[in-house]
Design a protein around this motif. Sequence first.
Motif, PDB file in Angstrom:
ATOM      1  N   MET A  62       0.846  -1.196   0.000  1.00 24.17           N
ATOM      2  CA  MET A  62       0.000   0.000   0.000  1.00 24.17           C
ATOM      3  C   MET A  62       0.883   1.249   0.000  1.00 24.17           C
ATOM      4  O   MET A  62       0.826   2.079   0.905  1.00 24.17           O
ATOM      5  CB  MET A  62      -0.928  -0.021   1.211  1.00 24.17           C
ATOM      6  CG  MET A  62      -1.903  -1.191   1.221  1.00 24.17           C
ATOM      7  SD  MET A  62      -2.942  -1.238   2.699  1.00 24.17           S
ATOM      8  CE  MET A  62      -3.818   0.307   2.572  1.00 24.17           C
ATOM      9  N   SER A  63       1.700   1.383  -1.046  1.00 23.89           N
ATOM     10  CA  SER A  63       2.656   2.484  -1.082  1.00 23.89           C
ATOM     11  C   SER A  63       1.973   3.840  -1.169  1.00 23.89           C
ATOM     12  O   SER A  63       2.520   4.845  -0.705  1.00 23.89           O
ATOM     13  CB  SER A  63       3.658   2.305  -2.210  1.00 23.89           C
ATOM     14  OG  SER A  63       3.005   2.044  -3.424  1.00 23.89           O
ATOM     15  N   ASP A  64       0.758   3.886  -1.731  1.00 23.06           N
ATOM     16  CA  ASP A  64       0.032   5.166  -1.767  1.00 23.06           C
ATOM     17  C   ASP A  64      -0.295   5.635  -0.351  1.00 23.06           C
ATOM     18  O   ASP A  64      -0.175   6.820  -0.030  1.00 23.06           O
ATOM     19  CB  ASP A  64      -1.223   5.063  -2.629  1.00 23.06           C
ATOM     20  CG  ASP A  64      -2.131   3.898  -2.248  1.00 23.06           C
ATOM     21  OD1 ASP A  64      -1.655   2.948  -1.594  1.00 23.06           O
ATOM     22  OD2 ASP A  64      -3.317   3.933  -2.624  1.00 23.06           O
ATOM     23  N   GLN A  65      -0.662   4.706   0.524  1.00 20.00           N
ATOM     24  CA  GLN A  65      -0.927   5.053   1.923  1.00 20.00           C
ATOM     25  C   GLN A  65       0.368   5.403   2.651  1.00 20.00           C
ATOM     26  O   GLN A  65       0.386   6.265   3.527  1.00 20.00           O
ATOM     27  CB  GLN A  65      -1.631   3.892   2.641  1.00 20.00           C
ATOM     28  CG  GLN A  65      -3.016   3.585   2.103  1.00 20.00           C
ATOM     29  CD  GLN A  65      -3.953   4.772   2.235  1.00 20.00           C
ATOM     30  OE1 GLN A  65      -3.975   5.446   3.249  1.00 20.00           O
ATOM     31  NE2 GLN A  65      -4.719   5.037   1.177  1.00 20.00           N
ATOM     32  N   ILE A  76       2.961   6.877   1.316  1.00 23.88           N
ATOM     33  CA  ILE A  76       3.328   8.241   0.921  1.00 23.88           C
ATOM     34  C   ILE A  76       2.596   9.247   1.801  1.00 23.88           C
ATOM     35  O   ILE A  76       3.208  10.197   2.315  1.00 23.88           O
ATOM     36  CB  ILE A  76       3.025   8.476  -0.576  1.00 23.88           C
ATOM     37  CG1 ILE A  76       3.989   7.664  -1.439  1.00 23.88           C
ATOM     38  CG2 ILE A  76       3.096   9.960  -0.932  1.00 23.88           C
ATOM     39  CD1 ILE A  76       3.657   7.619  -2.914  1.00 23.88           C
ATOM     40  N   ILE A  77       1.323   9.022   2.013  1.00 21.11           N
ATOM     41  CA  ILE A  77       0.535   9.921   2.866  1.00 21.11           C
ATOM     42  C   ILE A  77       1.108   9.931   4.291  1.00 21.11           C
ATOM     43  O   ILE A  77       1.292  10.993   4.888  1.00 21.11           O
ATOM     44  CB  ILE A  77      -0.959   9.501   2.869  1.00 21.11           C
ATOM     45  CG1 ILE A  77      -1.559   9.717   1.476  1.00 21.11           C
ATOM     46  CG2 ILE A  77      -1.739  10.266   3.936  1.00 21.11           C
ATOM     47  CD1 ILE A  77      -2.912   9.060   1.267  1.00 21.11           C
ATOM     48  N   ALA A 119       8.765   4.803  -0.911  1.00 21.82           N
ATOM     49  CA  ALA A 119       7.338   4.688  -1.253  1.00 21.82           C
ATOM     50  C   ALA A 119       7.074   5.246  -2.652  1.00 21.82           C
ATOM     51  O   ALA A 119       6.323   4.653  -3.436  1.00 21.82           O
ATOM     52  CB  ALA A 119       6.486   5.423  -0.213  1.00 21.82           C
ATOM     53  N   TYR A 120       7.697   6.375  -2.971  1.00 26.88           N
ATOM     54  CA  TYR A 120       7.560   6.932  -4.321  1.00 26.88           C
ATOM     55  C   TYR A 120       8.088   5.935  -5.366  1.00 26.88           C
ATOM     56  O   TYR A 120       7.484   5.749  -6.415  1.00 26.88           O
ATOM     57  CB  TYR A 120       8.335   8.243  -4.454  1.00 26.88           C
ATOM     58  CG  TYR A 120       7.628   9.483  -3.956  1.00 26.88           C
ATOM     59  CD1 TYR A 120       6.285   9.706  -4.237  1.00 26.88           C
ATOM     60  CD2 TYR A 120       8.315  10.463  -3.248  1.00 26.88           C
ATOM     61  CE1 TYR A 120       5.645  10.861  -3.810  1.00 26.88           C
ATOM     62  CE2 TYR A 120       7.694  11.611  -2.815  1.00 26.88           C
ATOM     63  CZ  TYR A 120       6.357  11.815  -3.094  1.00 26.88           C
ATOM     64  OH  TYR A 120       5.730  12.954  -2.671  1.00 26.88           O
ATOM     65  N   GLU A 175       8.185   2.718  -5.173  1.00 25.83           N
ATOM     66  CA  GLU A 175       7.192   1.633  -5.303  1.00 25.83           C
ATOM     67  C   GLU A 175       6.087   2.031  -6.262  1.00 25.83           C
ATOM     68  O   GLU A 175       5.561   1.190  -6.982  1.00 25.83           O
ATOM     69  CB  GLU A 175       6.535   1.359  -3.951  1.00 25.83           C
ATOM     70  CG  GLU A 175       7.029   0.262  -3.084  1.00 25.83           C
ATOM     71  CD  GLU A 175       7.270  -1.089  -3.703  1.00 25.83           C
ATOM     72  OE1 GLU A 175       6.326  -1.730  -4.202  1.00 25.83           O
ATOM     73  OE2 GLU A 175       8.413  -1.509  -3.667  1.00 25.83           O
ATOM     74  N   GLN A 176       5.732   3.296  -6.269  1.00 26.60           N
ATOM     75  CA  GLN A 176       4.667   3.805  -7.138  1.00 26.60           C
ATOM     76  C   GLN A 176       5.162   4.127  -8.548  1.00 26.60           C
ATOM     77  O   GLN A 176       4.391   4.547  -9.388  1.00 26.60           O
ATOM     78  CB  GLN A 176       4.058   5.074  -6.528  1.00 26.60           C
ATOM     79  CG  GLN A 176       3.181   4.839  -5.327  1.00 26.60           C
ATOM     80  CD  GLN A 176       1.844   4.246  -5.723  1.00 26.60           C
ATOM     81  OE1 GLN A 176       1.237   4.639  -6.708  1.00 26.60           O
ATOM     82  NE2 GLN A 176       1.387   3.283  -4.952  1.00 26.60           N
TER      83      GLN A 176
END
Length: 192
Positions: A11-14, A16-17, A39-40, A42-43
Amino acid sequence: ILGASAIQIGMSDQAIIAFKEVISLKPEYADGYSNLGAAYQEQGMLSEALEAHKKSILLKPDNASAYYNMGNVLRDQGKLDGAIEAYNKAISLKPENAEAYNNMGLVLKDQGKLDRAIEACNKAIEFKPNYADAHLNLSFVLLNAGRLKEGFYENEWRWKTTKNLTHLRHFSQPLWDGKVSLSGKKILIWCE
């Protein structure tokens, strides 16, 4: 912790947040930027990842893991010389950094510098003898260098990598060692 957990479960978007929130509360937290960069990456947001790692290094110039992570991003961007520089810096800060040696070996292989790639992979294995990914990567370099016997031997480590543990063969028949004659015998060929 929340951000790191989010990355581990995909859940790399989470993540990042979460890392942005941490940085907003503690803007001088170098590891927060490095984690944000991971995280970036990963996205697939490589430019953002690179900038986050640069910010981490600016805040903490002796952060070996930030240089290592930056090397990974540069490799993904195809900037192989820059990746080598980043891995070398990570190694200069943490000489026993098996992961940096392993990834540097991959970049050197991609550059066609097979002798240096073999040295880098062997150095990773020296620091971490049961490092399955380094053994597997060494096998690819050896095979590319035409050192087939050594390469196939190292390639057996593929079954110990996290990626391949679930694909391990489970046959009652023994694995052919390549030495015993197959004359008059049958052989089962299994496609991996």
